[in-house]
Design a protein around this motif. Structure first.
Motif, mmCIF file in Angstrom:
data_model
loop_
_atom_site.group_PDB
_atom_site.id
_atom_site.type_symbol
_atom_site.label_atom_id
_atom_site.label_comp_id
_atom_site.label_asym_id
_atom_site.label_seq_id
_atom_site.Cartn_x
_atom_site.Cartn_y
_atom_site.Cartn_z
ATOM 1 N N UNK A 166 71.412 129.857 -5.911
ATOM 2 C CA UNK A 166 71.393 130.852 -4.834
ATOM 3 C C UNK A 166 72.719 130.799 -4.071
ATOM 4 N N UNK A 167 73.434 131.910 -4.074
ATOM 5 C CA UNK A 167 74.730 131.949 -3.400
ATOM 6 C C UNK A 167 74.676 132.567 -2.021
ATOM 7 N N UNK A 168 73.987 133.717 -1.914
ATOM 8 C CA UNK A 168 73.976 134.484 -0.670
ATOM 9 C C UNK A 168 72.555 134.918 -0.365
ATOM 10 N N UNK A 169 72.168 134.789 0.896
ATOM 11 C CA UNK A 169 70.882 135.310 1.368
ATOM 12 C C UNK A 169 71.170 136.353 2.436
ATOM 13 N N UNK A 228 68.300 152.878 6.860
ATOM 14 C CA UNK A 228 68.435 152.961 5.406
ATOM 15 C C UNK A 228 69.719 152.279 4.930
ATOM 16 N N UNK A 229 70.795 152.427 5.674
ATOM 17 C CA UNK A 229 72.072 151.853 5.254
ATOM 18 C C UNK A 229 72.064 150.326 5.315
ATOM 19 N N UNK A 230 71.041 149.747 5.950
ATOM 20 C CA UNK A 230 70.941 148.294 6.046
ATOM 21 C C UNK A 230 70.066 147.676 4.965
ATOM 22 N N UNK A 231 69.627 148.478 4.014
ATOM 23 C CA UNK A 231 68.851 147.961 2.883
ATOM 24 C C UNK A 231 69.799 147.894 1.683
ATOM 25 N N UNK A 232 70.095 146.695 1.171
ATOM 26 C CA UNK A 232 71.147 146.551 0.158
ATOM 27 C C UNK A 232 70.708 146.879 -1.265
ATOM 28 N N UNK A 233 70.115 148.041 -1.445
ATOM 29 C CA UNK A 233 69.759 148.517 -2.773
ATOM 30 C C UNK A 233 69.741 150.036 -2.738
ATOM 31 N N UNK A 234 69.784 150.676 -3.904
ATOM 32 C CA UNK A 234 69.805 152.131 -3.966
ATOM 33 C C UNK A 234 68.483 152.724 -3.493
ATOM 34 N N UNK A 279 62.152 148.880 3.321
ATOM 35 C CA UNK A 279 63.017 147.755 3.709
ATOM 36 C C UNK A 279 62.337 146.402 3.607
ATOM 37 N N UNK A 280 61.019 146.377 3.395
ATOM 38 C CA UNK A 280 60.300 145.120 3.297
ATOM 39 C C UNK A 280 60.241 144.595 1.859
ATOM 40 N N UNK A 281 60.795 145.334 0.920
ATOM 41 C CA UNK A 281 60.816 144.870 -0.474
ATOM 42 C C UNK A 281 62.053 144.024 -0.699
ATOM 43 N N UNK A 282 61.851 142.738 -0.850
ATOM 44 C CA UNK A 282 62.953 141.825 -1.066
ATOM 45 C C UNK A 282 63.254 141.643 -2.540
ATOM 46 N N UNK A 283 64.148 140.717 -2.831
ATOM 47 C CA UNK A 283 64.486 140.417 -4.211
ATOM 48 C C UNK A 283 65.979 140.296 -4.424
ATOM 49 N N UNK A 320 80.452 134.828 -10.798
ATOM 50 C CA UNK A 320 80.449 133.388 -10.980
ATOM 51 C C UNK A 320 79.088 132.826 -11.337
ATOM 52 N N UNK A 321 78.102 133.691 -11.523
ATOM 53 C CA UNK A 321 76.775 133.231 -11.908
ATOM 54 C C UNK A 321 75.844 132.925 -10.753
ATOM 55 N N UNK A 322 76.259 133.241 -9.536
ATOM 56 C CA UNK A 322 75.419 132.987 -8.367
ATOM 57 C C UNK A 322 74.477 134.160 -8.127
ATOM 58 N N UNK A 323 73.387 133.905 -7.402
ATOM 59 C CA UNK A 323 72.416 134.940 -7.086
ATOM 60 C C UNK A 323 72.599 135.409 -5.646
ATOM 61 N N UNK A 324 72.309 136.691 -5.418
ATOM 62 C CA UNK A 324 72.321 137.285 -4.082
ATOM 63 C C UNK A 324 70.906 137.773 -3.795
ATOM 64 N N UNK A 325 70.296 137.257 -2.733
ATOM 65 C CA UNK A 325 68.895 137.531 -2.428
ATOM 66 C C UNK A 325 68.771 138.283 -1.106
ATOM 67 N N UNK A 326 68.026 139.393 -1.128
ATOM 68 C CA UNK A 326 67.650 140.080 0.109
ATOM 69 C C UNK A 326 66.272 139.586 0.507
ATOM 70 N N UNK A 327 66.199 138.925 1.670
ATOM 71 C CA UNK A 327 64.950 138.351 2.150
ATOM 72 C C UNK A 327 64.560 139.033 3.463
#
Length: 279
Positions: A100-103, A116-122, A127-131, A174-181
């Protein structure tokens, strides 16, 4: 920047209320001496404002060089932690996943609404759907120190805009994961990024720099072409569009820094995560 004393006081108080105490709290002053901050924090007063990524780098270097921490939480000075278990939950997330690189925290306004612009997915309708995602929110997030030692710090030359995506793309490559929590919340006043006078110029310039720095050559014109069309469609003012075009030209004509394009395997990984790097 010294212009939000009440907000900084509230933020530091919310940090002190956390049920897991941080190893160190660093407050960076961009062009301010921080003389009026009474809290027992490490103060880094800068003579000038180097921009958001440049200022954050000053704090990151101090913490990374100290050897005291494995994870850094960065918070906007007008943000507020409304729960007392944020640091504990961050610690648990990193302990459970060494890659895990970034949360990315969820940004919510005074009424609990996430723009809407604060949800990091298309697909930003929920906004409550993480991943796992391909970028993150600069207002509140956590960064792995081992990741930073591999990827490098923020792109200071960006000053404002798209620095999160530049760092996230390096992390993914670099192989790290970015997680929206979304359960980790930073309360932040409802604002528009266009409140900054340089928003349109820096947004366009940095978009070009980002593509030139991080994308495989065939994808650079595709990425920029898509965003040029989207900007033209979404433009709300002629003056803003002119500023954007000026920034776009600046991004093409000026140095973007070292070019280290991501691997095609990373492009495919991002596509599988729902956001290929042309959108």
């Amino acid at each position: 920047m010294g212009d939000r004393p009440r907000e900084v006081e509230a933020l530091l108080a919310s940090v002190e209320r956390q049920d897991v105490a941080p190893a160190r709290v660093v407050l960076v002053g961009s062009g301010t001496p921080l003389a009026d901050v009474p809290h027992a924090v490490t103060k880094v007063p800068l003579a000038e404002n180097p921009g958001c990524p440049g200022a954050r780098n000053e704090g990151l270097r101090l913490l990374c060089d100290s050897g005291e921490v494995d994870v850094v939480v960065e918070l906007d000075d007008d943000g507020l932690l409304i729960a007392d278990d944020v640091f504990r939950r961050v610690r648990e997330l990193y302990a459970a996943d060494p890659a895990l690189g970034i949360v990315s925290f969820r940004i919510a306004d005074e009424e609990g609404v996430t723009q809407r612009r604060h949800v990091p997915r298309l697909r930003a309708g929920d906004p409550m759907r993480g991943g796992l995602v391909t970028t993150f929110l600069g207002g509140g997030h956590a960064l792995s120190v081992p990741m930073l030692r591999e990827t490098g710090l923020w792109p200071a030359a960006f000053f404002f805009g798209h620095e999160e995506t530049d760092l996230a793309w390096r992390a993914l490559d670099g192989g790290w994961r970015v997680l929206y929590e979304p359960g980790l919340v930073l309360r932040h006043p409802r604002t528009s990024p266009a409140r900054h006078a340089v928003f349109y110029r820096y947004t366009a310039r940095n978009r070009v720099w980002l593509a030139r720095r991080r994308l495989p050559a065939p994808l650079v014109p595709v990425h920029l072409g898509v965003w040029a069309v989207l900007t033209a469609v979404r433009a709300r003012s002629l003056s803003g569009l002119r500023a954007w075009c000026g920034g776009f030209r600046e991004g093409l004509r000026t140095s973007c820094g070292p070019r280290r394009p991501m691997r095609w395997a990373t492009v495919w990984r991002m596509a599988r995560l729902g956001r290929p790097p042309v959108l």
